[in-house]
Design a protein around this motif. Structure first.
Motif, PDB file in Angstrom:
ATOM      1  N   PRO A 173       0.846  -1.197   0.000  1.00  0.00           N
ATOM      2  CA  PRO A 173       0.000   0.000   0.000  1.00  0.00           C
ATOM      3  C   PRO A 173       0.883   1.249   0.000  1.00  0.00           C
ATOM      4  CG  PRO A 173      -0.603  -1.496   1.779  1.00  0.00           C
ATOM      5  CD  PRO A 173       0.680  -2.007   1.201  1.00  0.00           C
ATOM      6  N   GLN A 174       0.314   2.394  -0.404  1.00  0.00           N
ATOM      7  CA  GLN A 174       1.046   3.664  -0.377  1.00  0.00           C
ATOM      8  C   GLN A 174       1.710   3.830   0.985  1.00  0.00           C
ATOM      9  OE1 GLN A 174       1.155   5.467  -3.044  1.00  0.00           O
ATOM     10  NE2 GLN A 174      -0.409   4.363  -4.216  1.00  0.00           N
ATOM     11  N   GLY A 175       3.010   4.105   0.980  1.00  0.00           N
ATOM     12  CA  GLY A 175       3.686   4.416   2.241  1.00  0.00           C
ATOM     13  C   GLY A 175       4.168   3.214   3.036  1.00  0.00           C
ATOM     14  N   ALA A 176       3.837   1.990   2.604  1.00  0.00           N
ATOM     15  CA  ALA A 176       4.256   0.807   3.365  1.00  0.00           C
ATOM     16  C   ALA A 176       5.730   0.491   3.086  1.00  0.00           C
ATOM     17  CB  ALA A 176       3.397  -0.397   2.985  1.00  0.00           C
ATOM     18  N   ALA A 177       6.381  -0.152   4.053  1.00  0.00           N
ATOM     19  CA  ALA A 177       7.788  -0.527   3.862  1.00  0.00           C
ATOM     20  C   ALA A 177       7.877  -1.591   2.775  1.00  0.00           C
ATOM     21  CB  ALA A 177       8.340  -1.072   5.172  1.00  0.00           C
ATOM     22  N   VAL A 178       8.836  -1.411   1.876  1.00  0.00           N
ATOM     23  CA  VAL A 178       8.992  -2.350   0.754  1.00  0.00           C
ATOM     24  C   VAL A 178       9.683  -3.627   1.232  1.00  0.00           C
ATOM     25  CG1 VAL A 178      10.189  -2.660  -1.447  1.00  0.00           C
ATOM     26  CG2 VAL A 178       8.938  -0.551  -0.992  1.00  0.00           C
ATOM     27  N   ALA A 179      10.558  -3.511   2.267  1.00  0.00           N
ATOM     28  CA  ALA A 179      11.351  -4.632   2.804  1.00  0.00           C
ATOM     29  C   ALA A 179      12.144  -5.278   1.680  1.00  0.00           C
ATOM     30  CB  ALA A 179      10.467  -5.616   3.559  1.00  0.00           C
ATOM     31  N   ASP A 180      12.125  -6.616   1.569  1.00  0.00           N
ATOM     32  CA  ASP A 180      12.991  -7.269   0.589  1.00  0.00           C
ATOM     33  C   ASP A 180      12.337  -7.439  -0.777  1.00  0.00           C
ATOM     34  OD1 ASP A 180      11.110  -9.040   1.482  1.00  0.00           O
ATOM     35  OD2 ASP A 180      12.500 -10.694   1.846  1.00  0.00           O
ATOM     36  N   GLN A 181      11.134  -6.929  -0.956  1.00  0.00           N
ATOM     37  CA  GLN A 181      10.489  -7.058  -2.265  1.00  0.00           C
ATOM     38  C   GLN A 181      11.131  -6.092  -3.244  1.00  0.00           C
ATOM     39  OE1 GLN A 181       8.494  -9.281  -3.229  1.00  0.00           O
ATOM     40  NE2 GLN A 181       7.189  -9.978  -1.550  1.00  0.00           N
ATOM     41  N   LYS A 182      11.405  -6.559  -4.470  1.00  0.00           N
ATOM     42  CA  LYS A 182      12.095  -5.687  -5.436  1.00  0.00           C
ATOM     43  C   LYS A 182      11.102  -4.915  -6.292  1.00  0.00           C
ATOM     44  CE  LYS A 182      16.633  -7.617  -5.615  1.00  0.00           C
ATOM     45  NZ  LYS A 182      16.582  -9.043  -5.248  1.00  0.00           N
ATOM     46  N   ARG A 183      10.079  -5.614  -6.777  1.00  0.00           N
ATOM     47  CA  ARG A 183       9.126  -4.955  -7.659  1.00  0.00           C
ATOM     48  C   ARG A 183       7.765  -4.999  -6.980  1.00  0.00           C
ATOM     49  NH1 ARG A 183      12.337  -7.999 -10.886  1.00  0.00           N
ATOM     50  NH2 ARG A 183      10.929  -9.756 -10.819  1.00  0.00           N
ATOM     51  N   VAL A 184       7.317  -3.866  -6.518  1.00  0.00           N
ATOM     52  CA  VAL A 184       6.066  -3.847  -5.771  1.00  0.00           C
ATOM     53  C   VAL A 184       5.023  -3.024  -6.521  1.00  0.00           C
ATOM     54  CG1 VAL A 184       7.265  -4.088  -3.569  1.00  0.00           C
ATOM     55  CG2 VAL A 184       6.687  -1.808  -4.414  1.00  0.00           C
ATOM     56  N   MET A 185       3.781  -3.239  -6.165  1.00  0.00           N
ATOM     57  CA  MET A 185       2.681  -2.473  -6.747  1.00  0.00           C
ATOM     58  C   MET A 185       1.662  -2.235  -5.644  1.00  0.00           C
ATOM     59  SD  MET A 185       0.504  -3.308 -10.248  1.00  0.00           S
ATOM     60  CE  MET A 185       1.712  -3.174 -11.528  1.00  0.00           C
ATOM     61  N   SER A 186       0.938  -1.143  -5.742  1.00  0.00           N
ATOM     62  CA  SER A 186      -0.075  -0.861  -4.723  1.00  0.00           C
ATOM     63  C   SER A 186      -1.292  -1.754  -4.987  1.00  0.00           C
ATOM     64  CB  SER A 186      -0.482   0.605  -4.780  1.00  0.00           C
ATOM     65  OG  SER A 186      -1.287   0.822  -5.914  1.00  0.00           O
ATOM     66  N   PRO A 187      -2.112  -1.986  -3.961  1.00  0.00           N
ATOM     67  CA  PRO A 187      -3.275  -2.868  -4.147  1.00  0.00           C
ATOM     68  C   PRO A 187      -4.204  -2.381  -5.257  1.00  0.00           C
ATOM     69  CG  PRO A 187      -2.965  -2.346  -1.818  1.00  0.00           C
ATOM     70  CD  PRO A 187      -1.970  -1.525  -2.572  1.00  0.00           C
TER      71      PRO A 187
END
Ligand code: C5P
Length: 234
Positions: free
Chosen positions: A181-195
């Motif tokens: 979600p907007q503003g959430a920590a990405v952590a170890d994910q490389k390619r993320v998308m919002s819900p």
């Protein structure tokens, strides 16, 4: 209600922690995913306990073996009463067909999903195991094979949603992790998308782990994701 869209990954090292999190979630608003770590710790009992909490379960064990063995494993998983199971498409057409056939006479057939290419593998990794295609080419190839072999859908990263949606029928399911979600920590994910973006790109189900499970108020985090989905779904 968005229960239809959200799968919360219960990535915990102990059954107690997983069940404590389940207590803080709501089976009317999400499903849960049990992976190799939690299942290796908790076995069928953790599945039974989560079902007793009212949850539908994605048993994420990614079976990959000879057809006969995978067929038997799929039956064993279906006997646990789970909602979704998965296999590796790299096991090939015969293995996937055997999995499909093994579930033919179940009354409540779990959704049968294929993993295409692990997102941890890049072009070099594939070359090293003798595959000369790019991950993107392999994903499309394996997704088509999974469809032909009767799978209900594939696990795919958000960036694969658009090409998969263009190539395969609308009712072929896409299960998408790497959701932030907007503003959430990405952590170890490389390619993320919002819900919201993932749903708009054609995701059938979203797998969300830490943005919910590491939140101080998991249900509030879930509500924020539901609101984001609600804003893009008519
Ligand atoms: O905490 P997070 O939202 O990153 O959790 C994502 C979940 O989806 C984890 O259970 C992870 O193993 C799984 N997953 C993934 N990427 C893939 C396949 C599965 O993150 N390509």
């Amino acid at each position: 209600m968005n229960k239809g869209r959200l799968i919360v990954a219960l990535d915990f090292p102990s059954v107690d922690q997983a069940l404590a999190m389940a207590d803080r979630l709501d089976p009317a608003r999400c499903r849960v995913k049990v992976g190799k770590e939690l299942f290796s710790r908790g076995g069928p009992e953790v599945i039974g306990a989560l079902r007793a909490h009212g949850f539908e379960i994605f048993l994420d064990l990614k079976f990959h073996d000879i057809p006969n063995t995978v067929a038997a494993a799929c039956r064993a998983a279906a006997d646990l009463g789970v909602w979704m199971i998965n296999v590796h498409a790299l096991g090939g057409r015969k293995m996937m067909a055997a999995a499909r056939g093994a579930l033919a006479d179940y009354q409540n057939v779990p959704l049968l999903i294929a993993v295409t290419v692990l997102t941890s593998l890049d072009t070099e990794d594939l070359a090293e195991v003798g595959i000369s295609s790019t991950p993107e080419q392999m994903v499309m190839r394996l997704a088509r094979l999974a469809y032909e072999a009767g799978m209900d859908g594939v696990v795919c990263s958000a960036r694969e949603l658009a090409p998969l949606r263009a190539a395969l029928p609308a009712d072929f399911l896409t299960v998408t992790p790497g959701i932030r979600p907007q503003g959430a920590a990405v952590a170890d994910q490389k390619r993320v998308m919002s819900p919201g973006d993932a749903i708009q790109a054609g995701a059938s189900y979203l797998v969300v782990g830490r943005p919910v499970t590491a939140a101080k108020q998991p249900l509030q985090a879930l509500a924020a994701i539901e609101a984001e989905i609600g804003s893009v779904v008519a």
